[in-house]
Design a protein around this motif. Sequence first.
Motif, PDB file in Angstrom:
ATOM      1  N   ALA A   1       1.997   3.795  -3.130  1.00  0.00           N
ATOM      2  CA  ALA A   1       0.958   5.457  -2.934  1.00  0.00           C
ATOM      3  C   ALA A   1       2.386   6.018  -3.355  1.00  0.00           C
ATOM      4  O   ALA A   1       2.108   7.106  -3.705  1.00  0.00           O
ATOM      5  CB  ALA A   1       0.947   5.946  -1.741  1.00  0.00           C
TER       6      ALA A   1
ATOM      7  N   GLY B   1       0.487  -1.104   0.035  1.00  0.00           N
ATOM      8  CA  GLY B   1      -0.119   0.156   0.239  1.00  0.00           C
ATOM      9  C   GLY B   1       0.643   1.322  -0.206  1.00  0.00           C
ATOM     10  O   GLY B   1       0.047   2.237  -0.973  1.00  0.00           O
ATOM     11  N   ILE B   2       1.314   1.565   1.237  1.00  0.00           N
ATOM     12  CA  ILE B   2       2.578   2.386   1.760  1.00  0.00           C
ATOM     13  C   ILE B   2       3.208   2.962  -0.110  1.00  0.00           C
ATOM     14  O   ILE B   2       3.656   3.866  -0.999  1.00  0.00           O
ATOM     15  CB  ILE B   2       2.697   3.316   2.299  1.00  0.00           C
ATOM     16  CG1 ILE B   2       3.602   4.296   3.032  1.00  0.00           C
ATOM     17  CG2 ILE B   2       4.038   2.077   2.728  1.00  0.00           C
ATOM     18  CD1 ILE B   2       4.002   4.374   4.244  1.00  0.00           C
TER      19      ILE B   2
ATOM     20  N   THR C   1       2.401  13.144  -1.220  1.00  0.00           N
ATOM     21  CA  THR C   1       0.954  13.803  -1.278  1.00  0.00           C
ATOM     22  C   THR C   1       0.256  12.414  -1.601  1.00  0.00           C
ATOM     23  O   THR C   1      -1.133  11.903  -1.118  1.00  0.00           O
ATOM     24  CB  THR C   1       0.580  14.470  -2.999  1.00  0.00           C
ATOM     25  OG1 THR C   1       1.235  16.046  -2.533  1.00  0.00           O
ATOM     26  CG2 THR C   1      -1.123  14.733  -2.925  1.00  0.00           C
TER      27      THR C   1
ATOM     28  N   VAL D   1       1.135   9.719  -0.662  1.00  0.00           N
ATOM     29  CA  VAL D   1       1.491   8.637   0.452  1.00  0.00           C
ATOM     30  C   VAL D   1       0.529   9.238   1.554  1.00  0.00           C
ATOM     31  O   VAL D   1      -0.433   8.236   2.226  1.00  0.00           O
ATOM     32  CB  VAL D   1       2.247   8.778   1.469  1.00  0.00           C
ATOM     33  CG1 VAL D   1       2.737   7.964   2.373  1.00  0.00           C
ATOM     34  CG2 VAL D   1       3.598   7.726   0.397  1.00  0.00           C
ATOM     35  N   GLY D   2       0.548  10.522   1.777  1.00  0.00           N
ATOM     36  CA  GLY D   2      -0.809  11.117   2.643  1.00  0.00           C
ATOM     37  C   GLY D   2      -2.640  10.355   1.937  1.00  0.00           C
ATOM     38  O   GLY D   2      -3.296  10.178   3.399  1.00  0.00           O
TER      39      GLY D   2
ATOM     40  N   PHE E   1      -2.981   8.383   1.094  1.00  0.00           N
ATOM     41  CA  PHE E   1      -3.012   6.422   1.024  1.00  0.00           C
ATOM     42  C   PHE E   1      -3.233   6.543   2.031  1.00  0.00           C
ATOM     43  O   PHE E   1      -4.268   5.798   2.743  1.00  0.00           O
ATOM     44  CB  PHE E   1      -1.920   5.969   0.736  1.00  0.00           C
ATOM     45  CG  PHE E   1      -1.424   3.693   1.556  1.00  0.00           C
ATOM     46  CD1 PHE E   1      -2.482   2.933   0.782  1.00  0.00           C
ATOM     47  CD2 PHE E   1      -1.029   4.356   2.486  1.00  0.00           C
ATOM     48  CE1 PHE E   1      -2.480   2.377   2.006  1.00  0.00           C
ATOM     49  CE2 PHE E   1      -1.124   2.964   3.443  1.00  0.00           C
ATOM     50  CZ  PHE E   1      -1.434   2.048   2.934  1.00  0.00           C
ATOM     51  N   PHE E   2      -2.825   7.191   2.807  1.00  0.00           N
ATOM     52  CA  PHE E   2      -3.389   6.928   4.985  1.00  0.00           C
ATOM     53  C   PHE E   2      -4.954   7.941   4.753  1.00  0.00           C
ATOM     54  O   PHE E   2      -5.037   7.272   6.369  1.00  0.00           O
ATOM     55  CB  PHE E   2      -2.185   8.162   5.601  1.00  0.00           C
ATOM     56  CG  PHE E   2      -0.756   7.194   5.607  1.00  0.00           C
ATOM     57  CD1 PHE E   2      -1.024   5.612   6.153  1.00  0.00           C
ATOM     58  CD2 PHE E   2       0.136   8.016   5.262  1.00  0.00           C
ATOM     59  CE1 PHE E   2       0.496   5.782   6.806  1.00  0.00           C
ATOM     60  CE2 PHE E   2       1.090   6.803   5.653  1.00  0.00           C
ATOM     61  CZ  PHE E   2       1.403   5.966   6.371  1.00  0.00           C
ATOM     62  N   VAL E   3      -4.592   9.045   4.102  1.00  0.00           N
ATOM     63  CA  VAL E   3      -6.545   9.559   4.291  1.00  0.00           C
ATOM     64  C   VAL E   3      -7.672   7.907   3.872  1.00  0.00           C
ATOM     65  O   VAL E   3      -8.861   8.364   3.537  1.00  0.00           O
ATOM     66  CB  VAL E   3      -6.954  10.633   4.246  1.00  0.00           C
ATOM     67  CG1 VAL E   3      -6.489  11.780   4.796  1.00  0.00           C
ATOM     68  CG2 VAL E   3      -6.447  10.862   2.919  1.00  0.00           C
ATOM     69  N   GLY E   4      -7.042   7.326   3.504  1.00  0.00           N
ATOM     70  CA  GLY E   4      -8.136   6.202   2.450  1.00  0.00           C
ATOM     71  C   GLY E   4      -8.700   6.612   1.090  1.00  0.00           C
ATOM     72  O   GLY E   4      -9.541   6.363   1.013  1.00  0.00           O
TER      73      GLY E   4
END
Length: 417
Positions: A82, A78-79, A407, A409-410, A412-415
């Motif tokens: 992203a 995932g990360i 951006t 990665v960000g 990704f973290f907010v779904g």
Amino acid sequence: MHRIIVEEKKWVSESRFLHALNYCMLLPGPEAQQLATYIGWLMHWTLGGIIAGGLFILPGAFSIMALSIIYALWGHVGIVAALFFGLKAAVLAIVIQAVVRIGKRGLKTIAMRGLAAVSFIAIFFFAVPFPLIILAAALLGYIGAAYGSTAFAAVGHGDAHEDGESLLGNETPPHARPSAKQAIKISSMWLALWLVPVVGILLAAGTENVFAQIAVFFSKMAVVTFGGAYAVLAYVAQQAVETYHWLTPPEMLDGLGMAETTPGPLIMVLQFVGFMAAFRSPGDMPPLLAGALGGLLATWVTFVPCFLWIFLGAPYIETVRQNKALAGALAAITAAVVGVILNLAIWFAIHTIFHKTFAVEGYGFSFDAPVISSVDFWGLALSIAAAVAIFRFRVGMLQTLAGACLTGVGLFFVGVI
């Protein structure tokens, strides 16, 4: 290279540097590495050329190999995915910047702008082979300049002037003078270094083996791809994706992003292509070992011919400085390359911003058109943001790439992705 070699170190004069650059841009393959080899050869003969050309690519080769292994093992985590999502968006903007930058420098006349447009139409809509486009442009420019036409006057180089004394001086050093005996010796050695491994792989593994395909394809690329790194990539990307199916368009963009962020020439992305091709068809080998060998093989058959072109041709090129016909060929190639790179930018955009495409055919032309409803809105938005950063706010390439990756990665973290 110009700033350090000509202005700071004063190793060679302005006119000599530009003459070498003109020759390297007329050669197939990566002109930056060839220029480094030429300058090293001019100053310190064969050993100087090997050291300059070799050290120009080694840092990038190590970096791309490490990134290729990371990508192959964790590229779909995932990360990491992203991060590469952001990278692809920024690279699209960088390729467009290359079109604009080279276009401003190279399209000074109506004839050049017309040649760029014809080149784009030929390769995008009619799939005219890239080498044929570049060779036709070179021939047109050469003949035009030879007969006195200014339609393809050399651009970006002006009337070269001597900027003070250079370390080499204006005389041709003894080793830079043409010699038939030396030419035969050089040809034999470098052709053997290049082609013996290729023939050996073909005989041992057969033409369908992935290593044989890598060896033959990148050897062919070393002979027929003119016009610089972005033009080479236009050819390689479409062949690797559409003909050999070694990787997908988004993966090609990932590799291009890696090459943009590592030391050395952009053309090192070819090592990533070779790595992924062999990694996915390893045969009896462990995939990582096969990938590493595939990447090194692609690098070998890409760069060994570069040394051959320089060591064999440079002595003769030193005797034809200020040749207007060659300058015209160079200018025409530059114009054609603008159209080829525009094709690369649009091809990348269609296959990465849109998830689906459909074939449009008729009257001899064919191209892939995007399914508008399949647009990736986050990818499109990030590409636009990267373009705004580059063109409006003059943000540097590395900063834009880093911002786009963060951006991604960000998101990704907010779904969101």
